[in-house]
Design a protein around this motif. Structure first.
Motif, PDB file in Angstrom:
ATOM      1  N   ARG A   1       1.791   5.429  -0.420  1.00 31.68           N
ATOM      2  CA  ARG A   1       1.438   6.843  -0.341  1.00 31.68           C
ATOM      3  C   ARG A   1       2.443   7.613  -1.203  1.00 31.68           C
ATOM      4  O   ARG A   1       3.638   7.650  -0.897  1.00 31.68           O
ATOM      5  CB  ARG A   1       1.485   7.338   1.099  1.00 31.68           C
ATOM      6  CG  ARG A   1       1.184   8.833   1.253  1.00 31.68           C
ATOM      7  CD  ARG A   1       1.228   9.230   2.728  1.00 31.68           C
ATOM      8  NE  ARG A   1       0.113   8.640   3.450  1.00 31.68           N
ATOM      9  CZ  ARG A   1       0.162   8.253   4.727  1.00 31.68           C
ATOM     10  NH1 ARG A   1       1.279   8.371   5.409  1.00 31.68           N
ATOM     11  NH2 ARG A   1      -0.911   7.737   5.307  1.00 31.68           N
TER      12      ARG A   1
ATOM     13  N   THR B   1       0.867  -1.171   0.000  1.00 32.22           N
ATOM     14  CA  THR B   1       0.000   0.000   0.000  1.00 32.22           C
ATOM     15  C   THR B   1       0.906   1.224   0.000  1.00 32.22           C
ATOM     16  O   THR B   1       1.776   1.363   0.863  1.00 32.22           O
ATOM     17  CB  THR B   1      -0.914   0.017   1.239  1.00 32.22           C
ATOM     18  OG1 THR B   1      -1.707  -1.176   1.251  1.00 32.22           O
ATOM     19  CG2 THR B   1      -1.823   1.231   1.219  1.00 32.22           C
TER      20      THR B   1
ATOM     21  N   GLN C   1      -5.299   4.846  -7.303  1.00 31.73           N
ATOM     22  CA  GLN C   1      -6.625   4.524  -6.788  1.00 31.73           C
ATOM     23  C   GLN C   1      -6.475   3.845  -5.423  1.00 31.73           C
ATOM     24  O   GLN C   1      -5.441   3.269  -5.107  1.00 31.73           O
ATOM     25  CB  GLN C   1      -7.363   3.597  -7.765  1.00 31.73           C
ATOM     26  CG  GLN C   1      -7.539   4.178  -9.157  1.00 31.73           C
ATOM     27  CD  GLN C   1      -8.349   5.457  -9.156  1.00 31.73           C
ATOM     28  OE1 GLN C   1      -9.427   5.517  -8.556  1.00 31.73           O
ATOM     29  NE2 GLN C   1      -7.839   6.494  -9.827  1.00 31.73           N
ATOM     30  N   ALA C   2      -7.542   3.917  -4.614  1.00 32.04           N
ATOM     31  CA  ALA C   2      -7.532   3.287  -3.304  1.00 32.04           C
ATOM     32  C   ALA C   2      -7.214   1.788  -3.441  1.00 32.04           C
ATOM     33  O   ALA C   2      -7.603   1.165  -4.439  1.00 32.04           O
ATOM     34  CB  ALA C   2      -8.886   3.497  -2.627  1.00 32.04           C
TER      35      ALA C   2
ATOM     36  N   HIS D   1      -4.311   2.927  -2.369  1.00 33.51           N
ATOM     37  CA  HIS D   1      -3.156   3.825  -2.458  1.00 33.51           C
ATOM     38  C   HIS D   1      -3.642   5.274  -2.415  1.00 33.51           C
ATOM     39  O   HIS D   1      -4.834   5.551  -2.605  1.00 33.51           O
ATOM     40  CB  HIS D   1      -2.387   3.541  -3.750  1.00 33.51           C
ATOM     41  CG  HIS D   1      -2.145   2.084  -3.980  1.00 33.51           C
ATOM     42  ND1 HIS D   1      -1.311   1.325  -3.198  1.00 33.51           N
ATOM     43  CD2 HIS D   1      -2.668   1.224  -4.910  1.00 33.51           C
ATOM     44  CE1 HIS D   1      -1.305   0.074  -3.623  1.00 33.51           C
ATOM     45  NE2 HIS D   1      -2.125  -0.018  -4.660  1.00 33.51           N
ATOM     46  N   GLU D   2      -2.723   6.202  -2.172  1.00 31.32           N
ATOM     47  CA  GLU D   2      -3.110   7.606  -2.094  1.00 31.32           C
ATOM     48  C   GLU D   2      -1.968   8.492  -2.567  1.00 31.32           C
ATOM     49  O   GLU D   2      -0.809   8.066  -2.628  1.00 31.32           O
ATOM     50  CB  GLU D   2      -3.502   7.984  -0.662  1.00 31.32           C
ATOM     51  CG  GLU D   2      -2.368   7.852   0.332  1.00 31.32           C
ATOM     52  CD  GLU D   2      -2.758   8.320   1.725  1.00 31.32           C
ATOM     53  OE1 GLU D   2      -3.464   9.357   1.832  1.00 31.32           O
ATOM     54  OE2 GLU D   2      -2.336   7.679   2.713  1.00 31.32           O
ATOM     55  N   SER D   3      -2.309   9.734  -2.904  1.00 31.09           N
ATOM     56  CA  SER D   3      -1.300  10.721  -3.252  1.00 31.09           C
ATOM     57  C   SER D   3      -1.592  12.004  -2.491  1.00 31.09           C
ATOM     58  O   SER D   3      -2.752  12.392  -2.328  1.00 31.09           O
ATOM     59  CB  SER D   3      -1.274  10.983  -4.755  1.00 31.09           C
ATOM     60  OG  SER D   3      -2.493  11.573  -5.184  1.00 31.09           O
ATOM     61  N   ILE D   4      -0.537  12.645  -1.998  1.00 31.54           N
ATOM     62  CA  ILE D   4      -0.669  13.897  -1.269  1.00 31.54           C
ATOM     63  C   ILE D   4       0.444  14.832  -1.723  1.00 31.54           C
ATOM     64  O   ILE D   4       1.462  14.406  -2.252  1.00 31.54           O
ATOM     65  CB  ILE D   4      -0.603  13.700   0.259  1.00 31.54           C
ATOM     66  CG1 ILE D   4       0.768  13.122   0.663  1.00 31.54           C
ATOM     67  CG2 ILE D   4      -1.725  12.809   0.750  1.00 31.54           C
ATOM     68  CD1 ILE D   4       0.986  13.053   2.162  1.00 31.54           C
TER      69      ILE D   4
ATOM     70  N   THR E   1       3.934  11.050  -2.739  1.00 28.62           N
ATOM     71  CA  THR E   1       3.969  12.467  -2.398  1.00 28.62           C
ATOM     72  C   THR E   1       4.876  13.219  -3.365  1.00 28.62           C
ATOM     73  O   THR E   1       5.853  12.673  -3.880  1.00 28.62           O
ATOM     74  CB  THR E   1       4.474  12.710  -0.961  1.00 28.62           C
ATOM     75  OG1 THR E   1       5.908  12.767  -0.952  1.00 28.62           O
ATOM     76  CG2 THR E   1       4.000  11.613  -0.012  1.00 28.62           C
TER      77      THR E   1
END
Length: 521
Positions: A287, A285, A315-316, A318-321, A289
């Motif tokens: 993230r 999983t 996509q979930a 997973h995430e991006s910030i 950035t």
């Protein structure tokens, strides 16, 4: 001689100006060493520079802050970055001014990690405490100066002072009288600089020298060694033995291993991040950035080079910030819940940005790793053994991964090297695992075409590079806390090898790039 002296408000700086003014044209520069224009004006027509900023900062350096409070890391990170970048800017200005010598006032503080019963000399490797911003900053200023001294037409002399004392005699073996410190500076300005006749019968006009400047007498923590060769002879003996003992990190606890399920990647918006993310997301999983949103980078549609990948918005689950790696609060927040970190952040063509991202950012990433108990922290950068003459390995073959860095003068390579040193020191001190992958030329084999001279001897496809980074997370462990590895295709040049990466990562490149060097008849 026209001599520029920095930090003249200190006891050493004031005494030095008073002494030198009798026979030299002395310019006091207490301006902003980060400002190239100010440095150029102050150093105009200078014959020599005596830069006391690192030793002067010992008493004013900030505390490293609490691991539990990321905002408190900022002062230390800025201090370390400013000392290094200021040294870079001042030295470049000295070269442009035609100066012949640059004296860097540093400290013996980063050799106090050795047993005090040892007779530690200039030939011993510094052991700065990564939790001591004063010593770490001085060490990185030294390393900046050393790298530039290898290639610039400038004699660079590093004077490592014991603690400056203004009393009748140094009180303890950790001190040197200010008059003796002045004497050392004068000797460094005036003494001829030669090397052993075993190697060359010449007096050198450029290069790198280190001299320790302790107090006199048998109770001095550090002996007077190589500095005798430039005529240094302390007139003040230390009265009692050193009281410091071994300077240890404030927290020597080792970060334990844990199963890796979640990975935070910094700099995910670049092409290397775009190439790595799909390989990671198939097993972890993730993230992602970057300082800009991945959607913004994707939509701008400006690949770094022909065929270089662009990021996708994950996509979930997973995430991006968005995250600025020079913001310690944002870095710590991005690492929350992660089991491993991959740092791909980079700035190349801007001096302030290069030092902030590549050095200060690396400092915060390593602090965040410790704060969150993350043992595996992967870092990347350019190979630092590619440079040609006068000091590089460009004409060598079989250059090993761990060959000493030769950064040249480019701010990008200098700052990346300093960031690697921060990573190495933190990994060694706290039992972290910080494999570091270094690259040079990336290609997309589907669009790359043969060119005169063939591919660079350290070339790799984007996909193979991304796979290598996935393997840094997969690997069960590493022989040493800091392992630096070449990532290159199986090329026939025999200049750089990927054998270490194959052995430690269980990885092999799939794209041999043969069509870029095969003869076509």
């Amino acid at each position: 001689m026209r001599i520029v002296v920095t930090e003249t408000g200190t006891a050493l700086g004031h005494s030095l100006v008073t002494h030198l003014s009798h026979s030299h044209d002395v310019v006091e520069f207490n301006g902003d060493a980060l400002d190239p224009a100010a440095c150029a004006v102050a150093l105009a027509n200078a014959d020599a520079v005596i830069d006391l900023r690192p030793v002067a900062s010992i008493d004013t350096a900030p505390d490293p802050g609490s691991l539990e409070n990321p905002q408190s890391w900022k002062a230390a990170g800025v201090h370390v970055e400013h000392l290094s970048r200021g040294t870079y800017v001042l030295m470049r200005a000295a070269v442009e001014a035609g100066a012949s010598r640059y004296i860097l006032g540093s400290t013996l503080r980063h050799l106090e990690g050795y047993d005090p019963t040892f007779s530690v000399a200039e030939s011993w490797r510094p052991r700065p405490d990564v939790d001591d911003p004063a010593g770490l900053g001085a060490y990185l200023a030294e390393e900046t100066a050393r790298q530039l001294a290898l290639v610039e037409p400038l004699a660079v002399i590093c004077l490592r002072f014991a603690t400056i004392s203004t009393g009748h005699n140094p009180v303890t073996g950790d001190e040197v009288h200010v008059d003796d410190a002045v004497q050392a500076c004068v000797r460094a300005i005036e003494a001829p600089l030669a090397i052993s006749e075993t190697y060359s019968r010449t007096t050198l006009a450029s290069g790198w020298w280190v001299f320790h400047v302790p107090g006199g007498g048998d109770t001095s923590r550090f002996p007077v060694g190589a500095a005798r060769g430039i005529g240094y002879a302390p007139a003040h003996d230390c009265e009692v033995a050193s009281r410091t003992g071994v300077r240890a990190p404030r927290d020597t606890s080792t970060v334990p291993s844990r199963v890796i399920r979640r990975v935070t990647m910094f700099g995910a918006g670049g092409p290397l991040g775009a190439a790595t993310a799909p390989h990671l997301m198939s097993a972890y999983t993730v993230r992602l950035t970057d300082a800009r949103s991945l959607a913004e980078i994707r939509d701008a549609n400006q690949p770094q080079s022909p065929g270089a990948p662009l990021p996708s918005v994950p996509q979930a689950p997973h995430e991006s910030i968005t995250c600025d790696v020079t913001d310690p609060v944002a870095v710590a927040a991005a690492c929350e819940g992660a089991d491993a970190i991959i740092n791909l952040t980079v700035i190349r063509h801007d001096v302030p940005g290069s030092f902030r991202v590549n050095l200060e950012g690396a400092y915060y990433v390593m602090r965040a790793a410790r704060a969150h108990g993350i043992r595996r922290s992967v870092h990347t950068g350019p190979a630092l053994n590619l440079h040609d003459r006068p000091a590089g390995y460009g004409h060598e073959f079989g250059v090993p991964d761990d060959a000493p860095a030769r950064t040249g003068v480019w701010q990008y390579t200098v700052a990346k090297y300093l960031g690697q040193e921060v990573v190495r020191l933190a990994a060694d001190a706290f039992g972290l695992e910080s494999p570091t992958l270094v690259f040079c030329a990336f290609v997309n084999p589907d669009v790359a075409e043969p060119a005169p001279g063939g591919p660079h001897p350290m070339s790799i496809s984007w996909d193979d590079a991304g796979r290598a980074l996935r393997h840094t997370v997969d690997a069960p462990g590493y022989p040493a806390p800091f392992e630096l590895m070449h990532i290159t295709a199986d090329l026939p040049h025999d200049r750089y090898s990927n054998a270490k990466a194959k052995a430690l990562l269980g990885w092999s490149p799939r794209d041999n790039l043969e069509h870029l060097y095969a003869r076509h008849t």
